[in-house]
Design an enzyme around this catalytic site. Sequence first.
Site, PDB file in Angstrom:
ATOM      1  N   CYS A 112      45.802  39.313  33.855  1.00 29.44           N
ATOM      2  CA  CYS A 112      46.193  40.720  33.897  1.00 29.44           C
ATOM      3  C   CYS A 112      47.720  40.831  33.860  1.00 29.44           C
ATOM      4  O   CYS A 112      48.330  40.493  32.857  1.00 29.44           O
ATOM      5  CB  CYS A 112      45.577  41.417  35.107  1.00 29.44           C
ATOM      6  SG  CYS A 112      45.600  43.206  34.924  1.00 29.44           S
ATOM      7  N   HIS A 172      39.924  40.098  34.149  1.00 29.70           N
ATOM      8  CA  HIS A 172      39.947  39.451  35.469  1.00 29.70           C
ATOM      9  C   HIS A 172      38.756  38.518  35.643  1.00 29.70           C
ATOM     10  O   HIS A 172      37.807  38.856  36.362  1.00 29.70           O
ATOM     11  CB  HIS A 172      39.914  40.514  36.577  1.00 29.70           C
ATOM     12  CG  HIS A 172      41.227  41.157  36.862  1.00 29.70           C
ATOM     13  ND1 HIS A 172      42.144  40.622  37.751  1.00 29.70           N
ATOM     14  CD2 HIS A 172      41.804  42.277  36.364  1.00 29.70           C
ATOM     15  CE1 HIS A 172      43.214  41.398  37.801  1.00 29.70           C
ATOM     16  NE2 HIS A 172      43.039  42.417  36.967  1.00 29.70           N
ATOM     17  N   GLU A 221      38.411  36.031  37.488  1.00 29.49           N
ATOM     18  CA  GLU A 221      38.176  35.594  38.877  1.00 29.49           C
ATOM     19  C   GLU A 221      37.150  36.489  39.578  1.00 29.49           C
ATOM     20  O   GLU A 221      36.504  36.066  40.525  1.00 29.49           O
ATOM     21  CB  GLU A 221      39.502  35.547  39.659  1.00 29.49           C
ATOM     22  CG  GLU A 221      40.014  36.869  40.222  1.00 29.49           C
ATOM     23  CD  GLU A 221      40.630  37.798  39.170  1.00 29.49           C
ATOM     24  OE1 GLU A 221      40.683  37.411  37.975  1.00 29.49           O
ATOM     25  OE2 GLU A 221      41.054  38.909  39.551  1.00 29.49           O
TER      26      GLU A 221
END
Length: 236
Positions: free
Chosen positions: A110, A211, A213
């Site tokens: 990001c 994202h 994660e």
Amino acid sequence: MKRPIIAVTTSYANINDLENQTVNPFYLDAIVKAGGEPRLLDFLFPTTEVTAMIEDASGVLVIGGDDIEPSLYGCEREKECGESCIIRDEFEMEVVRMAHILGIPLLGICRGVQVLNTAMGGTLIQHVPAVTGVNHQQKSGNVFWHDVDITPGTILSEIVGTDRIAVNSYHHQAPMQIAPGLRVAAKSRDGIIEALESLPGEPWQLGVQWHPERTVGKDKYSLRYFEALVNAPLAP
Ligand code: MN
């Protein structure tokens, strides 16, 4: 066997009038699941300390956060640009530059791809909604939201093994002019640059606007970015 150390940047947050350096545990969990050992980087250290802080690391992860101060990439601040933490911005840009000089692999997520691009000499779109009809800032960043088309023959295409994937999208800004040494690895259907990576022969660098994660375990791709970082070769 000793786990490879992955140096991780930290975010800035003002919580209840207290200043905090923060990191979302999803990032750390993903590194641990990928076989690495996270080490947090304190952006209050002087930028002259960056080399000493990362030189024994096997990789660097630049996490998400606020908009970058536009003067740091040579542009006027537009009214829609969000607040910046200049100390953090300058520290992270030095992390990117030193990792590149030292040949340490780097993954940006990001804001991390934005830091990568600006540190290497690129610029940013300061307010994505002004140039596209697609909302790139979901309320919750945890569900798949829009597709990205992946450039064939890139590091990213090797990681995911396909030419289109669905991603979450929680970003306000995006790369505009691409820095020397980088190339586009993915674009959204509305033309926003969603991933950048280093050119062949350059130290391993990859940055994505989404994202992963937050979606580890929700698809077969998300953990692979972190595994790729942990296993990426140091440049000679
Ligand atoms: Mn997006």
